[in-house]
Write a protein that holds these residues in place. Sequence first.
Motif, PDB file in Angstrom:
ATOM      1  N   GLU A 206       0.848  -1.185   0.000  1.00  0.00           N
ATOM      2  CA  GLU A 206       0.000   0.000   0.000  1.00  0.00           C
ATOM      3  C   GLU A 206       0.881   1.232   0.000  1.00  0.00           C
ATOM      4  OE1 GLU A 206      -3.171  -0.001  -0.198  1.00  0.00           O
ATOM      5  OE2 GLU A 206      -3.574  -2.128   0.109  1.00  0.00           O
TER       6      GLU A 206
ATOM      7  N   VAL B 130      -1.750   5.422   2.801  1.00  0.00           N
ATOM      8  CA  VAL B 130      -2.721   4.454   3.275  1.00  0.00           C
ATOM      9  C   VAL B 130      -2.229   3.755   4.520  1.00  0.00           C
ATOM     10  CG1 VAL B 130      -3.869   2.294   2.702  1.00  0.00           C
ATOM     11  CG2 VAL B 130      -3.744   4.122   1.011  1.00  0.00           C
TER      12      VAL B 130
ATOM     13  N   LEU C 111      -9.119   4.148   7.416  1.00  0.00           N
ATOM     14  CA  LEU C 111      -9.542   3.934   6.034  1.00  0.00           C
ATOM     15  C   LEU C 111     -10.270   2.607   5.897  1.00  0.00           C
ATOM     16  CD1 LEU C 111      -6.411   5.101   4.000  1.00  0.00           C
ATOM     17  CD2 LEU C 111      -8.607   6.256   4.137  1.00  0.00           C
ATOM     18  N   LEU C 112     -11.296   2.613   5.068  1.00  0.00           N
ATOM     19  CA  LEU C 112     -12.023   1.405   4.739  1.00  0.00           C
ATOM     20  C   LEU C 112     -12.277   1.387   3.241  1.00  0.00           C
ATOM     21  CD1 LEU C 112     -13.701  -1.139   5.381  1.00  0.00           C
ATOM     22  CD2 LEU C 112     -15.641   0.374   5.781  1.00  0.00           C
ATOM     23  N   TYR C 113     -11.761   0.353   2.585  1.00  0.00           N
ATOM     24  CA  TYR C 113     -11.957   0.203   1.143  1.00  0.00           C
ATOM     25  C   TYR C 113     -12.930  -0.936   0.886  1.00  0.00           C
ATOM     26  CZ  TYR C 113      -7.841   3.112   0.234  1.00  0.00           C
ATOM     27  OH  TYR C 113      -6.948   4.147   0.172  1.00  0.00           O
TER      28      TYR C 113
ATOM     29  N   LEU D   6     -14.217   8.339   9.872  1.00  0.00           N
ATOM     30  CA  LEU D   6     -13.807   7.217   9.030  1.00  0.00           C
ATOM     31  C   LEU D   6     -13.903   7.607   7.564  1.00  0.00           C
ATOM     32  CD1 LEU D   6     -13.123   4.182   8.637  1.00  0.00           C
ATOM     33  CD2 LEU D   6     -15.596   3.755   8.625  1.00  0.00           C
ATOM     34  N   ASN D   7     -12.845   7.343   6.811  1.00  0.00           N
ATOM     35  CA  ASN D   7     -12.852   7.567   5.366  1.00  0.00           C
ATOM     36  C   ASN D   7     -13.246   6.272   4.677  1.00  0.00           C
ATOM     37  OD1 ASN D   7     -11.878  10.305   5.370  1.00  0.00           O
ATOM     38  ND2 ASN D   7      -9.887   9.492   5.965  1.00  0.00           N
ATOM     39  N   LYS D   8     -14.431   6.269   4.076  1.00  0.00           N
ATOM     40  CA  LYS D   8     -14.945   5.074   3.396  1.00  0.00           C
ATOM     41  C   LYS D   8     -14.861   5.276   1.890  1.00  0.00           C
ATOM     42  CE  LYS D   8     -18.849   5.400   5.615  1.00  0.00           C
ATOM     43  NZ  LYS D   8     -20.216   5.151   6.124  1.00  0.00           N
ATOM     44  N   TRP D   9     -14.239   4.307   1.228  1.00  0.00           N
ATOM     45  CA  TRP D   9     -14.093   4.365  -0.226  1.00  0.00           C
ATOM     46  C   TRP D   9     -14.750   3.138  -0.833  1.00  0.00           C
ATOM     47  CZ3 TRP D   9     -11.436   8.364  -2.714  1.00  0.00           C
ATOM     48  CH2 TRP D   9     -10.740   9.238  -1.869  1.00  0.00           C
TER      49      TRP D   9
ATOM     50  N   CYS E  73      -9.923  -3.113   5.684  1.00  0.00           N
ATOM     51  CA  CYS E  73     -10.198  -2.164   6.759  1.00  0.00           C
ATOM     52  C   CYS E  73      -8.909  -1.866   7.525  1.00  0.00           C
ATOM     53  CB  CYS E  73     -11.256  -2.745   7.693  1.00  0.00           C
ATOM     54  SG  CYS E  73     -11.817  -1.620   8.968  1.00  0.00           S
TER      55      CYS E  73
ATOM     56  N   ALA F 191      -2.506   5.821   7.661  1.00  0.00           N
ATOM     57  CA  ALA F 191      -3.807   6.309   8.068  1.00  0.00           C
ATOM     58  C   ALA F 191      -4.701   5.141   8.438  1.00  0.00           C
ATOM     59  CB  ALA F 191      -4.440   7.117   6.934  1.00  0.00           C
TER      60      ALA F 191
END
Length: 410
Positions: free
Chosen positions: A147, A151, A157-159, A392-395, A189, A154
Amino acid sequence: MLTAFCISSKRGEILFASLFEPSLTKAIFHPFLTELSSSPHGDPPPAFAKDGQNYVYVFRDDLYWVCAVGKGSFLEQCGHLLITESLSQLHRVCSVLCGALTQHSIMANTTLITEVVQETMNGGILQLQTADKLQSHIYSSVVAAKESSAVSAAPGLLYVDVVEKVWASVASGGTVIRAEVTGSILARCFLPGNPNLTLTLNTQLLTTSQEGFNTGTRMSEVEFGSGVDVGSGDGGRQLSVMTLPGQEMNIVRYTLSPDHPHLLPFTITASSHSLTPSDSELRLKLTSNTGMGTVAPQVTFRTVAPATTAAVMSRTSGPRDQAVHFSPDNKAITWTISQFPGGSYAQAFIRLVDSGGNAVVESGELEFEVSRWVCSGVRVESVKLTPSVNNLNKWVRYLTTSDSVSLRLT
């Protein structure tokens, strides 16, 4: 019993091989790969003989898991089901230990897979094992996909990735003769602890037909990942699983039903015209069917010019970043389009010098990668974590790639 084992990609590239006899090389799998490439209407039987070699294989995660079987009466006495089940079990063990199985993860974890093969096949003798029993005998660590520093630094992050691969054969008028779309929903996650992840989809992932009028996505195969709970409170559209920090989790794998209307991301039309008694012109028009807001980072069309073609001259219209290349050695023509916006079209006018005025190009191959769009129409409507996490940053990302898309032009 077994003389060799390998994992091969759909394109015939051997990603991993283990040879149980010192005199053997990877060439033992060449007849198997030749049989794959010569079977345009489907894969060969799960067990077959070619050029004096016996092969048994299973197809999992877009990869071929293949065993070469020694000569003798084994197949006559036991059949190939024991080997097929052992290969399926080997796939499950590798999936548990390595996570999502891709070409990259296979090549990155060759040492670990070597240990697994040594334990489960024991020099060619099959051993029935499970992941929990093998764990204590495995000394290698899983090599995860690298990564970026942003990423990895941090943890909030949730992809969630919806990824689909397309195999298709298309007639000259754009009619899809045969298509196969396989997809996966993956999650990764970067959070401490093990919060529970719940995804709500826009459609049920079912293989059974529904009564009445139904516009949902029709599947022929659906396989949920380990530990995934399919809720019934929202029509089966909710999928829940406990997250593992930093590890990629397979939520579900699916294959679109053959009778589902396949909308491919691109349509190509072609025509040939005589310019002079010695030269002809190939006109290509590539149209994006993915709609506004989507983009294809790169689309490549490959074809072969008539054997007498000495050179090509070309001009294009549409997106700015286009190029047409010609290789005199093998007469290959490559048309590349970068940053192809959804809903637009591109054209190429290619003059085939010395090809003959009535020369035509019969077929070609299309390679593509499309962001923000998938063929099935599967969408993730909501992403929730329990307990909830602040900031939370959700992608949620969508990606469609070509596996093999062949096109008839005439």
